[in-house]
Design a protein around this motif. Structure first.
Motif, PDB file in Angstrom:
ATOM      1  N   TYR A 686      -9.962  -5.136 -19.007  1.00 49.81           N
ATOM      2  CA  TYR A 686     -10.287  -3.823 -19.568  1.00 49.81           C
ATOM      3  C   TYR A 686     -10.089  -3.833 -21.085  1.00 49.81           C
ATOM      4  O   TYR A 686      -9.212  -4.524 -21.618  1.00 49.81           O
ATOM      5  N   TRP A 687     -10.907  -3.063 -21.747  1.00 52.79           N
ATOM      6  CA  TRP A 687     -10.762  -2.786 -23.184  1.00 52.79           C
ATOM      7  C   TRP A 687     -10.025  -1.465 -23.285  1.00 52.79           C
ATOM      8  O   TRP A 687     -10.557  -0.412 -22.909  1.00 52.79           O
ATOM      9  N   LEU A 688      -8.786  -1.506 -23.755  1.00 51.55           N
ATOM     10  CA  LEU A 688      -7.932  -0.326 -23.809  1.00 51.55           C
ATOM     11  C   LEU A 688      -7.820   0.154 -25.252  1.00 51.55           C
ATOM     12  O   LEU A 688      -7.314  -0.572 -26.120  1.00 51.55           O
ATOM     13  N   HIS A 693      -0.630   3.210 -31.715  1.00 50.21           N
ATOM     14  CA  HIS A 693      -0.041   2.048 -31.048  1.00 50.21           C
ATOM     15  C   HIS A 693       0.905   2.461 -29.922  1.00 50.21           C
ATOM     16  O   HIS A 693       0.916   1.839 -28.850  1.00 50.21           O
ATOM     17  N   GLU A 694       1.693   3.491 -30.146  1.00 53.01           N
ATOM     18  CA  GLU A 694       2.656   3.935 -29.124  1.00 53.01           C
ATOM     19  C   GLU A 694       1.937   4.342 -27.841  1.00 53.01           C
ATOM     20  O   GLU A 694       2.360   3.999 -26.733  1.00 53.01           O
ATOM     21  N   LEU A 695       0.836   5.057 -27.987  1.00 53.20           N
ATOM     22  CA  LEU A 695       0.070   5.488 -26.820  1.00 53.20           C
ATOM     23  C   LEU A 695      -0.526   4.280 -26.102  1.00 53.20           C
ATOM     24  O   LEU A 695      -0.605   4.252 -24.868  1.00 53.20           O
ATOM     25  N   LEU A 696      -0.915   3.286 -26.861  1.00 55.49           N
ATOM     26  CA  LEU A 696      -1.472   2.073 -26.285  1.00 55.49           C
ATOM     27  C   LEU A 696      -0.429   1.335 -25.451  1.00 55.49           C
ATOM     28  O   LEU A 696      -0.693   0.905 -24.319  1.00 55.49           O
ATOM     29  N   SER A 699       0.344   3.134 -22.233  1.00 53.99           N
ATOM     30  CA  SER A 699      -0.738   2.986 -21.263  1.00 53.99           C
ATOM     31  C   SER A 699      -0.606   1.680 -20.495  1.00 53.99           C
ATOM     32  O   SER A 699      -0.832   1.623 -19.279  1.00 53.99           O
ATOM     33  N   ILE A 700      -0.242   0.614 -21.187  1.00 53.35           N
ATOM     34  CA  ILE A 700      -0.032  -0.673 -20.523  1.00 53.35           C
ATOM     35  C   ILE A 700       1.140  -0.586 -19.558  1.00 53.35           C
ATOM     36  O   ILE A 700       1.093  -1.092 -18.426  1.00 53.35           O
ATOM     37  N   GLN A 704       1.509  -1.301 -15.435  1.00 54.76           N
ATOM     38  CA  GLN A 704       2.445  -2.303 -14.939  1.00 54.76           C
ATOM     39  C   GLN A 704       3.486  -1.716 -13.993  1.00 54.76           C
ATOM     40  O   GLN A 704       3.936  -2.380 -13.059  1.00 54.76           O
ATOM     41  N   THR A 705       3.884  -0.473 -14.238  1.00 58.94           N
ATOM     42  CA  THR A 705       4.932   0.154 -13.417  1.00 58.94           C
ATOM     43  C   THR A 705       4.380   1.017 -12.291  1.00 58.94           C
ATOM     44  O   THR A 705       5.154   1.486 -11.453  1.00 58.94           O
ATOM     45  N   GLY A 706       3.079   1.248 -12.265  1.00 59.94           N
ATOM     46  CA  GLY A 706       2.503   2.109 -11.238  1.00 59.94           C
ATOM     47  C   GLY A 706       2.656   3.586 -11.526  1.00 59.94           C
ATOM     48  O   GLY A 706       2.382   4.423 -10.658  1.00 59.94           O
ATOM     49  N   PHE A 707       3.077   3.930 -12.752  1.00 60.70           N
ATOM     50  CA  PHE A 707       3.227   5.337 -13.150  1.00 60.70           C
ATOM     51  C   PHE A 707       1.862   5.833 -13.621  1.00 60.70           C
ATOM     52  O   PHE A 707       1.599   5.974 -14.807  1.00 60.70           O
ATOM     53  N   SER A 708       0.974   6.094 -12.671  1.00 58.96           N
ATOM     54  CA  SER A 708      -0.402   6.408 -13.019  1.00 58.96           C
ATOM     55  C   SER A 708      -0.851   7.698 -12.362  1.00 58.96           C
ATOM     56  O   SER A 708      -0.279   8.154 -11.367  1.00 58.96           O
ATOM     57  N   LEU A 709      -1.901   8.265 -12.938  1.00 51.05           N
ATOM     58  CA  LEU A 709      -2.455   9.520 -12.437  1.00 51.05           C
ATOM     59  C   LEU A 709      -2.960   9.365 -11.008  1.00 51.05           C
ATOM     60  O   LEU A 709      -2.709  10.215 -10.149  1.00 51.05           O
ATOM     61  N   ALA A 710      -3.665   8.286 -10.749  1.00 57.84           N
ATOM     62  CA  ALA A 710      -4.273   8.109  -9.429  1.00 57.84           C
ATOM     63  C   ALA A 710      -3.239   8.016  -8.314  1.00 57.84           C
ATOM     64  O   ALA A 710      -3.535   8.324  -7.156  1.00 57.84           O
ATOM     65  N   LYS A 711      -2.002   7.612  -8.644  1.00 59.43           N
ATOM     66  CA  LYS A 711      -0.964   7.468  -7.633  1.00 59.43           C
ATOM     67  C   LYS A 711      -0.035   8.689  -7.564  1.00 59.43           C
ATOM     68  O   LYS A 711       0.897   8.711  -6.756  1.00 59.43           O
ATOM     69  N   SER A 712      -0.268   9.679  -8.408  1.00 57.70           N
ATOM     70  CA  SER A 712       0.630  10.836  -8.452  1.00 57.70           C
ATOM     71  C   SER A 712       0.302  11.825  -7.339  1.00 57.70           C
ATOM     72  O   SER A 712      -0.847  11.961  -6.915  1.00 57.70           O
ATOM     73  N   ASN A 713       1.325  12.538  -6.896  1.00 54.92           N
ATOM     74  CA  ASN A 713       1.142  13.537  -5.840  1.00 54.92           C
ATOM     75  C   ASN A 713       0.279  14.699  -6.324  1.00 54.92           C
ATOM     76  O   ASN A 713      -0.507  15.266  -5.556  1.00 54.92           O
ATOM     77  N   ALA A 714       0.434  15.071  -7.608  1.00 55.29           N
ATOM     78  CA  ALA A 714      -0.333  16.199  -8.144  1.00 55.29           C
ATOM     79  C   ALA A 714      -1.829  15.914  -8.095  1.00 55.29           C
ATOM     80  O   ALA A 714      -2.639  16.810  -7.826  1.00 55.29           O
ATOM     81  N   PHE A 715      -2.190  14.672  -8.351  1.00 60.04           N
ATOM     82  CA  PHE A 715      -3.601  14.290  -8.315  1.00 60.04           C
ATOM     83  C   PHE A 715      -4.102  14.188  -6.880  1.00 60.04           C
ATOM     84  O   PHE A 715      -5.143  14.742  -6.520  1.00 60.04           O
ATOM     85  N   ARG A 716      -3.374  13.516  -6.038  1.00 56.50           N
ATOM     86  CA  ARG A 716      -3.811  13.291  -4.664  1.00 56.50           C
ATOM     87  C   ARG A 716      -3.889  14.590  -3.870  1.00 56.50           C
ATOM     88  O   ARG A 716      -4.727  14.730  -2.970  1.00 56.50           O
ATOM     89  N   ALA A 717      -3.020  15.556  -4.193  1.00 54.15           N
ATOM     90  CA  ALA A 717      -3.043  16.823  -3.461  1.00 54.15           C
ATOM     91  C   ALA A 717      -4.323  17.601  -3.712  1.00 54.15           C
ATOM     92  O   ALA A 717      -4.676  18.495  -2.936  1.00 54.15           O
TER      93      ALA A 717
END
Length: 794
Positions: A686-688, A693-696, A699-700, A704-717
């Motif tokens: 991916y081109w990120l 720089h801090e936001l970049l 994001s990485i 790496q830690t799985g702290f992502s929107l797609a895995k969050s309960n708020a999104f999945r609900a």
């Protein structure tokens, strides 16, 4: 030997008699040094009593005492009243006391009786004072009850973190941090809720406590004051209350006060305002009015305050809790429609829901004084219209079945038809009691177990049980929806409705909303007469979206797409850059470079706002890339081309730099004269790209830690409940936290898209609409039955 052993050895060592005697002589020599040529008690005599100290007085005043005896003399005269008085007599001369002759009395009081009387009097006065003026009670001025975020005590230049349970003394200043709130409890029973960056201190006198608000907003629940008043003081106003709920906001332009309950007195300048429930005022006359509820929305008790301001929020929640109408798995009405129907709406009979909603409203009306006051302020005519409208709806609904169909023919010459199944007799009699005969005769039918209405009697004659509509293409789109369970349905055959003006080849538009297990799901489908073209053709078939892993659950907005043409990604990205105008040579030459860039991409891209919006939006882009070197080379060529154009007065030179951090290459693109920059790296195919720089880096770490929107309960609900695993596009929004300072609300939501060669399906979760009592109140003798206006135009 360690320190503990050494200290233990020192403690256990006993000095011998010679060492003790020698030490005593050394101390004595230090305290009583011998002075040559001086004799008598002023030097060497032993001091055994006050008389010996008084003998030293002349030498002390003359300054001839040695250091040791001078020190002993000063210590003794400070502690001994008699010797201190003797010293003053020698220094200033003796003062003759005035004679005092006690008055004779016939009463004789014992000492214990006098003391007891004094104690009783003191206790009685103290009890009365504490009871009448609670602010005089001992203890702290305030206690910290709760903290959400951080609270600091301000002492000079120092900020000390404060924890729940901490006590604040007189004039102790505390300040909340950004995005933080705190609750303080005053000793009179009042509570103070502090918003972010609020600074307050508390003082008290016999008139009551005063909350000194430096800056920021607070909400005060003032306990009933027996005597005196609770006050809030800002730089330009003073607020006094006896017991109420109110908000004070001290800002740069001045102060604003809003009241939820009770009475508040506000003094500012030469003005003296008296505010009651629902009132607000500000110290700046040029400050425009603001909805009062916005002064309380930030509070952790906002629901409580909102209910005090108006019970409509509570009524809305109660109405939403009413069980949804049962889903319908067949329709006996569609078979009566003619074949030329081009659009149809099939809705559940909401008469029962309206009856339940009306019962909730009147129940709250009896329980809430706030709502009662509001209701009594409405004119009798409006109240009568409201009651009549609700009665019409719920009564009419009791005569008909669970579905109402509204169908519009596609020719444009015939009027819409309204159909409902009759479940009991009496509807005609009821409507004749409510409407003029001209609105019924020739415009409504009550036969064959059906209620039908139309503007023209000829249109009513087109209804028959032949099943002509069941043979149409539109019905074939509706039939599967009934098999799954229908709620609110809308369907249109655009070719029938308007054969000569189809948009982008669209043929059918289908929309539905239904509630299953308490969750309302809304779906729409657009079907094309041929393969998708134009904008509608951008989306590709559903597939995995790994770029969502770079987006955190705290994102305010994110859109992830699978595109047929990667060139769309390049177009969107280059539009974010302040490049020269399209008429320059650079704009023409850049088309070739855009094509080169596009050849490096796959088809997946995610664009998000993932962090603060101010002062610089925290944007980021994650795009699937197959050839990173090709993309990097094309960007370098683009920079060279822009800098060689000569048209750089406004932007300055465009610089592309490279840096290594933690073993990864990071690139920065920035204009000399513009506060715009972009940083990027390549990771996992991916081109990120991000705003900084801090936001970049974050994001990485998200990936790496799985702290992502797609895995969050708020999104999945918010995802629809179906068997689909992937999407063609997903749009997520939750901008409420980011836009809170602008008083813009937004609740989390997800819109999902699926693309097929000739169709696009859309789905989202959540209620589309709620019943609005205030809208019904504004009908002004135009209830839903009267709004048909059947026959009145003829």
């Amino acid at each position: 030997m360690n320190l503990d052993q050494l200290l233990g050895q020192i403690r256990n060592t006993e000095p011998n008699a010679g060492e003790v005697e020698a030490a005593k002589e050394r101390v004595k020599a230090r305290l009583f040094p011998k002075a040559e040529g001086v004799t008598g008690p002023a030097t060497g005599a032993t001091i055994r009593s006050c008389a010996d100290f008084r003998v030293l007085t002349p030498a002390y005043l003359a300054g001839t005492l040695d250091t040791g005896r001078k020190l002993l003399f000063e210590v003794h005269t400070r502690e001994c009243v008699a010797c201190r008085k003797a010293l003053e007599n020698v220094r200033f001369g003796a003062r003759a006391p005035l004679p005092f002759t006690p008055r004779k009395s016939n009463h004789h009081y014992a000492g214990w009786a006098i003391a007891a009387s004094a104690l009783l009097a003191a206790g009685g006065v103290g009890y009365w004072g504490m009871n009448q003026y609670p602010a005089l009670a001992g203890g702290p001025r305030a206690t910290v009850d709760a903290i959400d975020g951080a609270l600091y005590k301000v002492t000079g230049a120092n900020l000390t973190p404060v924890a729940p349970g901490a006590e604040l003394a007189e004039n102790d200043v505390v300040r909340t941090a950004k995005n933080s709130t705190a609750v303080l409890h005053l000793n009179d029973g009042s509570s103070v809720e502090m918003g972010q960056r609020a600074s307050i201190s508390v003082t008290r006198t016999f008139t009551g406590s005063t909350i000194h608000l430096g800056l920021g907003r607070i909400i005060v629940q003032a306990a009933k004051q027996r005597k005196g008043s609770l006050q809030v003081a800002t730089a330009d106003c003073k607020v006094s209350v006896k017991g109420t709920v109110f908000a004070v906001d001290a800002g740069t332009r001045g102060s604003r006060v809003a009241v939820v309950e009770g009475t508040v007195w506000v003094d500012h300048g030469e003005k003296h305002d008296v505010l009651h429930r629902g009132d607000a005022t500000s110290t700046d006359p040029d400050m425009t009015a603001k909805p009062i509820r916005e002064e309380f929305e930030w509070s952790r008790n906002s629901a409580e305050y909102m209910s005090l301001l108006g019970e409509f929020s509570g009524i809305g929640r109660a109405i939403e809790a009413i069980p949804a109408q049962d889903l319908r798995y067949e329709s006996r009405l569609l078979a009566w429609l003619p074949a030329d129907i081009g659009a149809i709406a099939a809705i559940p009979n909401v008469g029962g829901t309206i009856a339940q909603a009306n019962a909730i409203f009147h129940s709250r009306l009896q329980q809430s004084q706030v709502l009662t006051d509001w209701w009594n302020h409405i004119s009798p005519a409006q109240r009568s219209t409201f009651e009549a409208t609700v009665l019409q709806l719920q009564t009419a609904g009791s005569y008909i079945g669970n579905e109402i169909v509204i169908a519009a023919p596609g020719t444009g010459k015939s009027s819409p038809l309204i159909l409902a199944q009759l479940v009991k007799p009496g509807l005609e009699a009821f409507l004749r009691s409510q409407l003029p005969a001209s609105s019924i005769d020739g415009h409504m039918r009550f036969d064959n177990g059906l209620f039908a209405a139309a503007a023209e009697s000829a249109d009513l004659n087109r209804l028959s049980p032949s099943g002509a509509f069941l043979q149409t293409a539109l019905y074939r789109k509706l039939a599967p929806l009934y098999q799954q369970g229908a709620g609110w349905l809308f369907a249109a055959d655009l070719q029938v409705m308007s054969p000569n003006s189809q948009v982008a080849g669209t043929r059918f538009l289908i929309a539905q909303s239904r509630t299953v297990a308490g969750v309302t799901e809304n779906r729409a489908s657009v079907t094309f007469s041929k393969d998708r073209e134009g904008v509608a053709s951008w989306l590709s078939a559903p597939g995995p979206m790994g770029s969502l892993d770079f987006i955190s659950p705290d994102a305010g907005f994110a859109v992830s797409m699978l595109l047929k043409s990667p060139a769309r990604i390049v177009d969107d990205i280059t539009k974010m850059m302040p490049v020269p105008d399209s008429g320059s040579a650079v704009a023409h030459e850049s088309e070739a470079l855009k094509a080169e860039m596009a050849s490096a991409f796959g088809g997946e891209v995610t664009v998000a706002l993932d962090g603060p919006l101010f002062p610089v939006p925290s944007w980021k882009i994650a795009a699937e890339v197959y050839y990173p070197d090709r993309l990097q080379s094309a960007i370098a060529k683009f920079v060279t081309m822009v800098n060689g154009s000569g048209n750089r007065e406004a932007t300055g030179e465009l610089k592309l730099t490279e840096a290594d951090s933690d073993g990864r290459q990071f690139y920065t693109l920035k204009f000399d004269k513009l506060p715009w920059e972009a940083q990027w790296t390549f990771i996992d195919g991916y081109w990120l790209v991000a705003a900084n720089h801090e936001l970049l880096v974050r994001s990485i770490q998200n990936r790496q830690t799985g702290f992502s929107l797609a895995k969050s309960n708020a999104f999945r609900a918010q995802l629809p409940r179906d068997a689909t695993l992937n999407f063609s596009a997903v749009v997520y929004h939750n901008l409420g936290p980011a836009l809170k300072m602008l008083n813009i609300s937004d609740t989390p939501g997800v819109v999902c898209f699926w693309a097929a060669p000739d169709q696009i399906d859309i789905a989202t979760v959540g209620n589309l609409a709620t019943l609005n009592f205030q809208a019904l109140l504004g009908m002004q003798n135009a209830g839903p039955l009267q709004m048909l206006k059947l026959g009145q135009a003829h």
